[in-house]
Design a protein around this motif. Structure first.
Motif, PDB file in Angstrom:
ATOM      1  N   ARG A 271       0.818  -1.210   0.000  1.00 37.14           N
ATOM      2  CA  ARG A 271       0.000   0.000   0.000  1.00 37.14           C
ATOM      3  C   ARG A 271       0.853   1.261   0.000  1.00 37.14           C
ATOM      4  O   ARG A 271       0.569   2.204  -0.740  1.00 37.14           O
ATOM      5  N   GLN A 272       1.912   1.303   0.800  1.00 40.98           N
ATOM      6  CA  GLN A 272       2.710   2.526   0.868  1.00 40.98           C
ATOM      7  C   GLN A 272       3.470   2.784  -0.441  1.00 40.98           C
ATOM      8  O   GLN A 272       3.709   3.933  -0.807  1.00 40.98           O
ATOM      9  N   VAL A 273       3.800   1.740  -1.170  1.00 43.23           N
ATOM     10  CA  VAL A 273       4.412   1.915  -2.487  1.00 43.23           C
ATOM     11  C   VAL A 273       3.392   2.474  -3.471  1.00 43.23           C
ATOM     12  O   VAL A 273       3.673   3.425  -4.215  1.00 43.23           O
ATOM     13  N   GLU A 274       2.200   1.892  -3.464  1.00 38.77           N
ATOM     14  CA  GLU A 274       1.168   2.373  -4.389  1.00 38.77           C
ATOM     15  C   GLU A 274       0.793   3.818  -4.090  1.00 38.77           C
ATOM     16  O   GLU A 274       0.570   4.619  -5.012  1.00 38.77           O
ATOM     17  N   ASP A 275       0.732   4.190  -2.821  1.00 35.43           N
ATOM     18  CA  ASP A 275       0.376   5.563  -2.473  1.00 35.43           C
ATOM     19  C   ASP A 275       1.384   6.559  -3.053  1.00 35.43           C
ATOM     20  O   ASP A 275       0.998   7.591  -3.625  1.00 35.43           O
ATOM     21  N   VAL A 276       2.676   6.259  -2.903  1.00 33.11           N
ATOM     22  CA  VAL A 276       3.707   7.156  -3.439  1.00 33.11           C
ATOM     23  C   VAL A 276       3.634   7.193  -4.969  1.00 33.11           C
ATOM     24  O   VAL A 276       3.721   8.259  -5.591  1.00 33.11           O
ATOM     25  N   ALA A 277       3.471   6.021  -5.586  1.00 27.52           N
ATOM     26  CA  ALA A 277       3.447   5.957  -7.047  1.00 27.52           C
ATOM     27  C   ALA A 277       2.236   6.693  -7.616  1.00 27.52           C
ATOM     28  O   ALA A 277       2.355   7.424  -8.619  1.00 27.52           O
ATOM     29  N   ARG A 278       1.077   6.531  -7.006  1.00 30.82           N
ATOM     30  CA  ARG A 278      -0.129   7.220  -7.500  1.00 30.82           C
ATOM     31  C   ARG A 278       0.001   8.734  -7.322  1.00 30.82           C
ATOM     32  O   ARG A 278      -0.447   9.505  -8.185  1.00 30.82           O
ATOM     33  N   ALA A 279       0.609   9.156  -6.230  1.00 31.44           N
ATOM     34  CA  ALA A 279       0.820  10.593  -6.029  1.00 31.44           C
ATOM     35  C   ALA A 279       1.732  11.154  -7.119  1.00 31.44           C
ATOM     36  O   ALA A 279       1.512  12.272  -7.620  1.00 31.44           O
ATOM     37  N   ALA A 280       2.739  10.372  -7.507  1.00 29.42           N
ATOM     38  CA  ALA A 280       3.625  10.803  -8.594  1.00 29.42           C
ATOM     39  C   ALA A 280       2.859  10.911  -9.909  1.00 29.42           C
ATOM     40  O   ALA A 280       3.065  11.853 -10.691  1.00 29.42           O
ATOM     41  N   LEU A 281       1.958   9.967 -10.170  1.00 31.71           N
ATOM     42  CA  LEU A 281       1.148  10.026 -11.388  1.00 31.71           C
ATOM     43  C   LEU A 281       0.321  11.316 -11.445  1.00 31.71           C
ATOM     44  O   LEU A 281       0.200  11.942 -12.498  1.00 31.71           O
ATOM     45  N   HIS A 282      -0.254  11.690 -10.308  1.00 33.96           N
ATOM     46  CA  HIS A 282      -1.072  12.906 -10.287  1.00 33.96           C
ATOM     47  C   HIS A 282      -0.232  14.129 -10.642  1.00 33.96           C
ATOM     48  O   HIS A 282      -0.671  15.009 -11.392  1.00 33.96           O
ATOM     49  N   LYS A 283       0.996  14.196 -10.115  1.00 36.53           N
ATOM     50  CA  LYS A 283       1.883  15.325 -10.435  1.00 36.53           C
ATOM     51  C   LYS A 283       2.225  15.340 -11.922  1.00 36.53           C
ATOM     52  O   LYS A 283       2.258  16.406 -12.559  1.00 36.53           O
ATOM     53  N   LEU A 284       2.458  14.178 -12.484  1.00 36.31           N
ATOM     54  CA  LEU A 284       2.838  14.107 -13.896  1.00 36.31           C
ATOM     55  C   LEU A 284       1.648  14.393 -14.803  1.00 36.31           C
ATOM     56  O   LEU A 284       1.797  15.008 -15.866  1.00 36.31           O
ATOM     57  N   GLU A 285       0.465  13.950 -14.393  1.00 35.78           N
ATOM     58  CA  GLU A 285      -0.742  14.299 -15.160  1.00 35.78           C
ATOM     59  C   GLU A 285      -0.935  15.803 -15.193  1.00 35.78           C
ATOM     60  O   GLU A 285      -1.280  16.384 -16.232  1.00 35.78           O
ATOM     61  N   ALA A 286      -0.695  16.438 -14.055  1.00 38.31           N
ATOM     62  CA  ALA A 286      -0.835  17.892 -13.995  1.00 38.31           C
ATOM     63  C   ALA A 286       0.182  18.597 -14.889  1.00 38.31           C
ATOM     64  O   ALA A 286      -0.060  19.725 -15.349  1.00 38.31           O
ATOM     65  N   ALA A 287       1.307  17.909 -15.161  1.00 40.04           N
ATOM     66  CA  ALA A 287       2.336  18.473 -16.040  1.00 40.04           C
ATOM     67  C   ALA A 287       2.078  18.169 -17.508  1.00 40.04           C
ATOM     68  O   ALA A 287       2.877  18.561 -18.363  1.00 40.04           O
ATOM     69  N   GLY A 288       0.985  17.452 -17.811  1.00 41.59           N
ATOM     70  CA  GLY A 288       0.603  17.228 -19.190  1.00 41.59           C
ATOM     71  C   GLY A 288       0.789  15.828 -19.721  1.00 41.59           C
ATOM     72  O   GLY A 288       0.480  15.558 -20.892  1.00 41.59           O
ATOM     73  N   VAL A 289       1.277  14.892 -18.897  1.00 45.44           N
ATOM     74  CA  VAL A 289       1.464  13.518 -19.361  1.00 45.44           C
ATOM     75  C   VAL A 289       0.101  12.846 -19.528  1.00 45.44           C
ATOM     76  O   VAL A 289      -0.782  12.984 -18.677  1.00 45.44           O
ATOM     77  N   THR A 290      -0.064  12.127 -20.625  1.00 47.40           N
ATOM     78  CA  THR A 290      -1.248  11.294 -20.832  1.00 47.40           C
ATOM     79  C   THR A 290      -0.903   9.862 -20.467  1.00 47.40           C
ATOM     80  O   THR A 290       0.002   9.268 -21.053  1.00 47.40           O
ATOM     81  N   PHE A 291      -1.612   9.311 -19.503  1.00 45.03           N
ATOM     82  CA  PHE A 291      -1.377   7.932 -19.095  1.00 45.03           C
ATOM     83  C   PHE A 291      -2.400   7.020 -19.771  1.00 45.03           C
ATOM     84  O   PHE A 291      -3.597   7.326 -19.805  1.00 45.03           O
ATOM     85  N   VAL A 292      -1.888   5.919 -20.307  1.00 46.85           N
ATOM     86  CA  VAL A 292      -2.710   4.990 -21.079  1.00 46.85           C
ATOM     87  C   VAL A 292      -2.674   3.620 -20.404  1.00 46.85           C
ATOM     88  O   VAL A 292      -1.630   2.951 -20.389  1.00 46.85           O
ATOM     89  N   PRO A 293      -3.782   3.173 -19.802  1.00 41.36           N
ATOM     90  CA  PRO A 293      -3.779   1.821 -19.233  1.00 41.36           C
ATOM     91  C   PRO A 293      -3.578   0.779 -20.328  1.00 41.36           C
ATOM     92  O   PRO A 293      -4.185   0.870 -21.406  1.00 41.36           O
ATOM     93  N   VAL A 294      -2.693  -0.177 -20.086  1.00 43.39           N
ATOM     94  CA  VAL A 294      -2.475  -1.266 -21.033  1.00 43.39           C
ATOM     95  C   VAL A 294      -2.590  -2.582 -20.279  1.00 43.39           C
ATOM     96  O   VAL A 294      -2.005  -2.754 -19.206  1.00 43.39           O
ATOM     97  N   ALA A 295      -3.348  -3.519 -20.831  1.00 43.53           N
ATOM     98  CA  ALA A 295      -3.652  -4.757 -20.113  1.00 43.53           C
ATOM     99  C   ALA A 295      -2.438  -5.664 -19.983  1.00 43.53           C
ATOM    100  O   ALA A 295      -2.162  -6.203 -18.913  1.00 43.53           O
ATOM    101  N   MET A 296      -1.718  -5.886 -21.075  1.00 43.41           N
ATOM    102  CA  MET A 296      -0.537  -6.750 -21.105  1.00 43.41           C
ATOM    103  C   MET A 296      -0.768  -8.059 -20.342  1.00 43.41           C
ATOM    104  O   MET A 296       0.040  -8.483 -19.512  1.00 43.41           O
ATOM    105  N   THR A 297      -1.877  -8.715 -20.655  1.00 39.23           N
ATOM    106  CA  THR A 297      -2.284  -9.907 -19.911  1.00 39.23           C
ATOM    107  C   THR A 297      -1.317 -11.080 -20.085  1.00 39.23           C
ATOM    108  O   THR A 297      -1.282 -11.980 -19.249  1.00 39.23           O
TER     109      THR A 297
END
Length: 484
Positions: A271-297
């Motif tokens: 959980r603590q890893v995911e919390d830090v990683a998701r917070a980083a995603l929010h900062k990068l989204e705010a900077a203009g990055v487009t995140f694309v979910p990919v299944a890679m099953t």
């Protein structure tokens, strides 16, 4: 200018080179400061060899050069550490194992030599997981010992390049070299708040970015590579450019980048890893990055069909070739293996000598690996991705296990998981497919420990990947230094 010790310790590799080239900082003074730092932090077991006299002499030679010559050296006087499985002329190359404890090569690996030719000063050799066959750097050889995480010395730093990462995080050196077979530059980078690059390997030959034949104690010629490690991606780019001869990084703007989030590598995180990683995603989204979910099953299945057979089958012949080519103290793999000190590595070498996965090797190399490579390449192409992004490791650093160097871990109280399997899950696919992978600091967890994010790019995209990493680290910022 008078430099305080703290000011010198705080220098990044890029900053240090600028100060050394200009003459504002003397190489001998800087090297002396870092040697004293190393001597004061021996409890971390970051280094197996500290070259006091050789490093100071090299620094003095740099200082004696005319200013114009200093200014032309890309790494003018930069102190570095080199992982103890990479040949370094005049210094022991032991791979952290007793049978090689007295071995001193007469020539350096090409990657090391290019750095030295550019003005780098080798402070010493960095400790590691014995024979690089592990991800904790809990080395039980008498001349090595377990490497300790500077953020909490009761915890492991990751491996197998743990000593290089710890030396950099602890401000013993601003940069260095590690090696990476399944995650060995990236895992310790993530767990120590530093940055590590696994350069492109592809199918070898022209696709291989760094060429160090028979100059690194190996595991797998298909998977192994030397990789730079530092406190920032910009510093990785500096070292990578010297090793390869590449010039300036391309211009990259975060706004408009398409970065894939592979679902299997975001699953079942602490959980603590995911919390830090998701917070980083929010900062990068705010900077203009487009995140694309990919299944890679199919990623984990395909990767599982490749990695083990390559490492276990290739190790026997590859290690033998290194022993013979380097006129090492032992000339057979069996003689090397019988003296292995760490039980986890001894067990792996039992499998190596018995070639327990030999029957799977041909299919792994010639059928499953091409399928994996095509699958990963198609993911980038079909989704129009610049890179993939995910937490480098599923969990933060865990306590050192002095019993055998590798046992089990749990994630948020879940069932026990093999330690190596848990930490390799996210880094291994880049290794087995041969693409470049880059770990950079994402932030500090709720328990006060570093968390890393990994960027993987298409084969051969190393400089572009580094440029993306530089842009990302400018948004996320540097981590606080460990308190030592």
């Amino acid at each position: 200018m008078t430099w305080t010790v703290d000011a010198q310790l705080a220098l990044s590799a890029t900053q240090a080179v600028e100060a050394l080239q200009s003459g504002r900082l003397k190489a001998a003074d800087y090297v002396a400061t870092l040697l004293a730092r190393a001597a004061a932090l021996t409890q971390l077991n970051a280094l197996t060899t500290l070259d006091f006299h050789g490093a100071l002499a090299a620094a003095q030679r740099i200082d004696a050069l005319p200013p114009a010559e200093r200014a032309r050296l890309p790494l003018c006087g930069l102190p570095i550490v080199v992982k103890d499985n990479i040949n370094t002329a005049g210094l022991p190359t032991t791979a952290g194992t007793p049978a090689l404890a007295g071995f001193v090569p007469t020539t350096s690996a090409p990657s090391v030599q290019r750095l030295v030719d550019a003005g780098a000063v080798v402070l010493g050799k960095a400790n590691m997981h014995e024979l690089a066959f592990g991800i904790t750097s809990t080395n039980l050889s008498a001349h090595a010992g377990p490497v300790r995480n500077p953020y909490d010395p009761s915890l492991m730093p990751g491996g197998s390049s743990g000593g290089t990462a710890v030396a950099i995080a602890a401000r013993i050196a601003p940069a260095g070299l590690g090696t990476d077979t399944g995650g060995s530059t990236r895992i310790p980078a993530a767990l120590t708040g530093t940055a590590g690059l696994r350069p492109s390997v592809g199918n070898g030959g022209a696709e291989r970015r760094y060429h160090d034949p028979n100059a690194v104690v190996p595991i797998s010629h298909t998977r192994d590579t030397v990789g730079p490690m530092a406190r920032s991606v910009a510093d990785l780019a500096l070292l990578d450019g010297v090793i390869t001869g590449d010039g300036a990084l391309p211009e990259i703007a975060l706004d408009g980048l398409r970065i894939g989030l592979p679902a299997p590598l975001w699953d079942a995180l602490e959980r603590q890893v995911e919390d830090v990683a998701r917070a980083a995603l929010h900062k990068l989204e705010a900077a203009g990055v487009t995140f694309v979910p990919v299944a890679m099953t199919e990623l984990e299945y395909l990767n599982g069909m490749v990695g083990g057979p390559l490492a276990i089958h290739e190790a026997r012949d590859d290690v033998l070739a290194w022993l013979v080519a380097n006129q090492a103290p032992v000339q057979t793999v069996a003689d090397l293996a019988v003296r292995i000190a760490s039980p986890d590595v001894r067990a792996i070498y039992d499998d190596v000598l018995a070639d327990v996965l030999g029957s799977h090797y041909s299919a792994a190399l010639n059928y499953w690996r091409p399928r994996l490579q095509n699958y990963v390449a198609a993911t980038f192409a079909n989704a129009g991705l610049d890179a993939l992004l995910f937490p480098t490791t599923r969990l933060v650093a865990v306590p050192i296990d002095d019993l055998n160097g590798s046992s089990t871990v749990t994630i948020d109280g879940g069932p026990p998981i093999d330690t190596m399997e848990a930490f390799l899950r996210n880094t291994d696919p880049a290794s087995t497919s041969g693409i470049p992978g880059l770990s950079l600091p994402a932030g500090i967890s709720a328990s006060g420990l570093p968390v890393g994010l990994e960027l993987d790019g298409p084969l051969g995209s190393d400089r572009r990947l580094l440029a993306i990493g530089v842009a990302i680290e400018q948004v996320l910022g540097a981590l606080p230094a460990p308190v030592l």
